[in-house]
Enzyme design. Structure first.
Site, PDB file in Angstrom:
ATOM      1  N   ASP A 136      15.932   3.527   5.799  1.00  0.00           N
ATOM      2  CA  ASP A 136      14.496   2.335   5.162  1.00  0.00           C
ATOM      3  C   ASP A 136      15.224   1.654   3.773  1.00  0.00           C
ATOM      4  OD1 ASP A 136      12.930   3.448   6.864  1.00  0.00           O
ATOM      5  OD2 ASP A 136      11.829   4.490   4.835  1.00  0.00           O
ATOM      6  N   GLY A 140       3.327   4.761   5.502  1.00  0.00           N
ATOM      7  CA  GLY A 140       4.763   4.852   6.139  1.00  0.00           C
ATOM      8  C   GLY A 140       5.190   2.882   6.065  1.00  0.00           C
ATOM      9  N   LEU A 141       5.023   2.216   5.178  1.00  0.00           N
ATOM     10  CA  LEU A 141       5.144   1.217   4.684  1.00  0.00           C
ATOM     11  C   LEU A 141       6.460   0.766   3.687  1.00  0.00           C
ATOM     12  CD1 LEU A 141       2.405  -0.917   4.977  1.00  0.00           C
ATOM     13  CD2 LEU A 141       3.718  -1.212   6.517  1.00  0.00           C
ATOM     14  N   GLY A 142       7.366   2.351   3.060  1.00  0.00           N
ATOM     15  CA  GLY A 142       8.527   1.809   3.013  1.00  0.00           C
ATOM     16  C   GLY A 142       8.301   2.101   1.039  1.00  0.00           C
ATOM     17  N   SER A 143       6.371   1.868   0.634  1.00  0.00           N
ATOM     18  CA  SER A 143       7.025   1.499  -1.081  1.00  0.00           C
ATOM     19  C   SER A 143       8.191   2.275  -1.400  1.00  0.00           C
ATOM     20  CB  SER A 143       5.427   1.927  -0.781  1.00  0.00           C
ATOM     21  OG  SER A 143       5.474   3.378  -1.525  1.00  0.00           O
ATOM     22  N   SER A 144       8.393   3.504  -1.211  1.00  0.00           N
ATOM     23  CA  SER A 144       9.110   4.542  -2.243  1.00  0.00           C
ATOM     24  C   SER A 144      10.223   3.396  -2.103  1.00  0.00           C
ATOM     25  CB  SER A 144       8.841   6.210  -1.970  1.00  0.00           C
ATOM     26  OG  SER A 144       9.552   6.452  -0.502  1.00  0.00           O
ATOM     27  N   ALA A 164      11.029   0.902  -1.114  1.00  0.00           N
ATOM     28  CA  ALA A 164      11.168  -0.077  -2.113  1.00  0.00           C
ATOM     29  C   ALA A 164      11.239  -0.036  -3.738  1.00  0.00           C
ATOM     30  CB  ALA A 164      10.202  -1.195  -1.765  1.00  0.00           C
ATOM     31  N   GLY A 222       1.810   5.391   0.853  1.00  0.00           N
ATOM     32  CA  GLY A 222       2.251   6.544   1.204  1.00  0.00           C
ATOM     33  C   GLY A 222       1.400   6.121   2.270  1.00  0.00           C
ATOM     34  N   PRO A 264       0.545  -1.041  -0.538  1.00  0.00           N
ATOM     35  CA  PRO A 264       0.353   0.037  -0.092  1.00  0.00           C
ATOM     36  C   PRO A 264       0.969   1.361   0.261  1.00  0.00           C
ATOM     37  CG  PRO A 264      -0.726  -1.439   2.490  1.00  0.00           C
ATOM     38  CD  PRO A 264       0.592  -1.790   0.712  1.00  0.00           C
TER      39      PRO A 264
END
Ligand code: PMV
Length: 313
Positions: free
Chosen positions: A147, A101-105, A107, A99, A97
């Site tokens: 991250d 806070g799970l580090g999508s950017s 990754a 934006g 998901p």
């Protein structure tokens, strides 16, 4: 030529916000992934296709002119095709998901750096990480790089501003239930609000930093022992400190209460104000915890630690 790479998402298990003021934080990679496929093409262009939109531009544009969340991919492609006489097409597929806070950017940056650079040469993980952090700086100038590091190497990692990163070699066996508040948050503005709290409450803040440092030291030992009950208690204790900082709100508190009612402990992960919370579980209470969120109509999913990190194909 085609090249493919995938990178995991991350959660901050302990220490967010306090880490900005020198306390150690503990992060872990989770088994939700982003996959990037890069391909050289004959036309002289950079084309990026993703589930959040597309971007197609000729090379050598000023990075500051590119107003798109896909900017890091453009940065990487543009840098790496220099002197190669080729264009590039990039496809991004994600089950992370965005934006929250799970580090999508991060990754994206790690998988993007790996897929694009490996079109031209075999690149080490260290080089890929360096490129990924550079790419991430095109969207978050002040990123600590924590991250991207955990997304590259996987597993659990301690990070502190002075000493940098240290991979924790233990492999505790737990499940995290992640619930999404669906409230968008701006990490920068929440970090600013904590700064204001600190300036108004210097003594209280310094006391909290001491308590958080002690907590993180204790956690390192508990991870080694896979002592899930005590780890849960530490998660709940860490949440109490985050509450004092004022980064929680009614919805997040409700979600944490739901998590804490069935799991070993629950807390916010990342900046707060919105984003996600997680609850610590094992096989004995995973299903109950998931059901508790689902019955109350919260978007949730369960994850395990990803020990693999960056993967290339
Ligand atoms: O929102 P996230 O997951 O990117 O986390 C931010 C973490 C903070 O500690 C609040 C800020 C920081 O730069 O470490």
């Amino acid at each position: 030529m085609k090249s493919k790479a995938s990178s995991p998402a991350k959660v901050i298990l302990f220490g967010e916000h306090f880490v900005v003021y020198g306390v150690k934080a503990i992060l872990c990679a989770i088994n939700k992934r982003i996959t990037v496929t890069a391909e050289t093409i004959q036309e002289n262009k950079i084309s990026i296709k993703s589930n959040i939109g597309n971007l197609e531009l000729e090379p050598n544009k000023e990075i500051s002119e590119i107003n798109s969340p896909l900017r890091p991919f453009y940065y990487l492609a543009n840098k790496l095709i220099k002197n190669q006489n080729t264009g590039i097409q990039v496809y991004v597929e994600s089950d992370i998901p965005l934006g929250v806070g799970l580090g999508s950017s991060s990754a994206c940056c790690v998988a993007g750096a790996a897929a694009i650079s490996r079109l031209f040469k075999r690149t080490s993980k260290e080089e890929i990480l360096k490129l990924a952090i550079e790419a991430e700086r095109t969207i978050f100038e002040n990123t600590s790089g924590a991250d991207c590091t955990v997304c590259t190497y996987g597993g659990i990692m301690e990070y502190d501003k002075k000493k940098g990163f240290n991979k924790i070699k233990y492999e505790p066996n737990f499940h995290l239930v992640i619930a999404n508040s669906e409230i968008e948050h701006s990490t920068k503005s929440i970090v600013d609000s904590v700064k204001q709290f600190k300036e108004k409450n210097e003594d209280e803040f310094s006391e909290l930093c001491k308590k958080e440092s002690k907590l993180v030291e204790d956690v390192s030992e508990l991870l080694k022992e896979n002592n899930i009950i005590e780890l849960g208690n530490k998660i709940t204790e860490n949440q109490e400190y985050l509450e004092v900082l004022g980064i929680s709100n009614e919805k997040l508190r409700k979600m944490i209460q739901i998590g804490q009612s069935k799991s070993f402990g629950a807390k916010i992960t990342g900046a707060g104000g919105g984003g996600c919370i997680f609850a610590l579980t094992n096989e004995s209470n995973l299903e109950q915890t998931m059901n508790e969120f689902k019955n109350k109509n919260y978007d949730c999913f369960s994850v395990k630690i990803d020990f693999k990190g960056l993967d290339t194909f």
